[in-house]
Design a protein around this motif. Sequence first.
Motif, PDB file in Angstrom:
ATOM      1  N   TYR A   9       0.837  -1.200   0.000  1.00  0.00           N
ATOM      2  CA  TYR A   9       0.000   0.000   0.000  1.00  0.00           C
ATOM      3  C   TYR A   9       0.877   1.257   0.000  1.00  0.00           C
ATOM      4  O   TYR A   9       0.648   2.174  -0.797  1.00  0.00           O
ATOM      5  CB  TYR A   9      -0.933   0.020   1.218  1.00  0.00           C
ATOM      6  CG  TYR A   9      -1.725   1.308   1.308  1.00  0.00           C
ATOM      7  CD1 TYR A   9      -2.873   1.486   0.546  1.00  0.00           C
ATOM      8  CD2 TYR A   9      -1.309   2.359   2.118  1.00  0.00           C
ATOM      9  CE1 TYR A   9      -3.586   2.673   0.587  1.00  0.00           C
ATOM     10  CE2 TYR A   9      -2.008   3.548   2.169  1.00  0.00           C
ATOM     11  CZ  TYR A   9      -3.147   3.706   1.407  1.00  0.00           C
ATOM     12  OH  TYR A   9      -3.843   4.887   1.446  1.00  0.00           O
ATOM     13  N   ALA A  12       2.452   1.686  -3.434  1.00  0.00           N
ATOM     14  CA  ALA A  12       1.478   2.082  -4.453  1.00  0.00           C
ATOM     15  C   ALA A  12       0.915   3.475  -4.195  1.00  0.00           C
ATOM     16  O   ALA A  12       0.577   4.196  -5.128  1.00  0.00           O
ATOM     17  CB  ALA A  12       0.342   1.062  -4.512  1.00  0.00           C
ATOM     18  N   LEU A  20      -7.165   3.133  -5.075  1.00  0.00           N
ATOM     19  CA  LEU A  20      -6.446   2.284  -6.033  1.00  0.00           C
ATOM     20  C   LEU A  20      -5.275   1.576  -5.365  1.00  0.00           C
ATOM     21  O   LEU A  20      -5.048   0.379  -5.582  1.00  0.00           O
ATOM     22  CB  LEU A  20      -5.968   3.106  -7.230  1.00  0.00           C
ATOM     23  CG  LEU A  20      -5.263   2.327  -8.344  1.00  0.00           C
ATOM     24  CD1 LEU A  20      -6.167   1.225  -8.897  1.00  0.00           C
ATOM     25  CD2 LEU A  20      -4.843   3.261  -9.463  1.00  0.00           C
ATOM     26  N   ALA A  21      -4.541   2.297  -4.529  1.00  0.00           N
ATOM     27  CA  ALA A  21      -3.420   1.684  -3.809  1.00  0.00           C
ATOM     28  C   ALA A  21      -3.917   0.572  -2.893  1.00  0.00           C
ATOM     29  O   ALA A  21      -3.300  -0.495  -2.799  1.00  0.00           O
ATOM     30  CB  ALA A  21      -2.670   2.749  -2.994  1.00  0.00           C
ATOM     31  N   ALA A  24      -4.992  -2.546  -5.088  1.00  0.00           N
ATOM     32  CA  ALA A  24      -3.825  -3.253  -5.625  1.00  0.00           C
ATOM     33  C   ALA A  24      -3.082  -4.009  -4.522  1.00  0.00           C
ATOM     34  O   ALA A  24      -2.744  -5.191  -4.686  1.00  0.00           O
ATOM     35  CB  ALA A  24      -2.887  -2.260  -6.317  1.00  0.00           C
ATOM     36  N   LEU A  27      -5.241  -6.973  -3.269  1.00  0.00           N
ATOM     37  CA  LEU A  27      -5.306  -8.078  -4.230  1.00  0.00           C
ATOM     38  C   LEU A  27      -4.020  -8.896  -4.220  1.00  0.00           C
ATOM     39  O   LEU A  27      -4.057 -10.125  -4.132  1.00  0.00           O
ATOM     40  CB  LEU A  27      -5.588  -7.556  -5.640  1.00  0.00           C
ATOM     41  CG  LEU A  27      -5.630  -8.616  -6.736  1.00  0.00           C
ATOM     42  CD1 LEU A  27      -6.743  -9.634  -6.464  1.00  0.00           C
ATOM     43  CD2 LEU A  27      -5.815  -7.976  -8.093  1.00  0.00           C
ATOM     44  N   LEU A  28      -2.883  -8.228  -4.285  1.00  0.00           N
ATOM     45  CA  LEU A  28      -1.611  -8.956  -4.295  1.00  0.00           C
ATOM     46  C   LEU A  28      -1.385  -9.724  -2.994  1.00  0.00           C
ATOM     47  O   LEU A  28      -0.946 -10.878  -3.014  1.00  0.00           O
ATOM     48  CB  LEU A  28      -0.451  -7.990  -4.557  1.00  0.00           C
ATOM     49  CG  LEU A  28      -0.416  -7.386  -5.955  1.00  0.00           C
ATOM     50  CD1 LEU A  28       0.654  -6.307  -6.046  1.00  0.00           C
ATOM     51  CD2 LEU A  28      -0.194  -8.463  -7.007  1.00  0.00           C
TER      52      LEU A  28
END
Length: 123
Positions: A9, A12, A20-21, A24, A27-28
């Motif tokens: 986080y 990103a 968005l951060a 992403a 999810l990862l």
Amino acid sequence: STLLYLLLYSAARTAAGPQLANAAALLLSAVANTAANRRLTFGVRGRARAVRHQAQGLVVFAIGLALTSGSLAALGAANAAPGHSTELAVLVTANLAATVLRFLLFRAWVFPERRATPAKDHS
């Protein structure tokens, strides 16, 4: 996995907005978390049902995403320009709640076969 999430986080967040951060990073870390829980927590080995477990893990991810995104939205409504440390504190709290929920869903829905196995009698 919470530490991995926070690192992703923070990385990103330097290039993207908080939502968005968050998505992403979550999810990862969710894919890695599902694989780790599958093997380490629930003792599932091999490739059997791995794709199914990851698909179920993505449903659990969506619930965690709703929790963390909702927390970020609430923070944004309360403070138009929160500091990075405030964002992280809110996300740690939301992520802890999501972790408890994730474990319960993994135990009851994603990996229920591990609980259904009767214990061996060693007498």
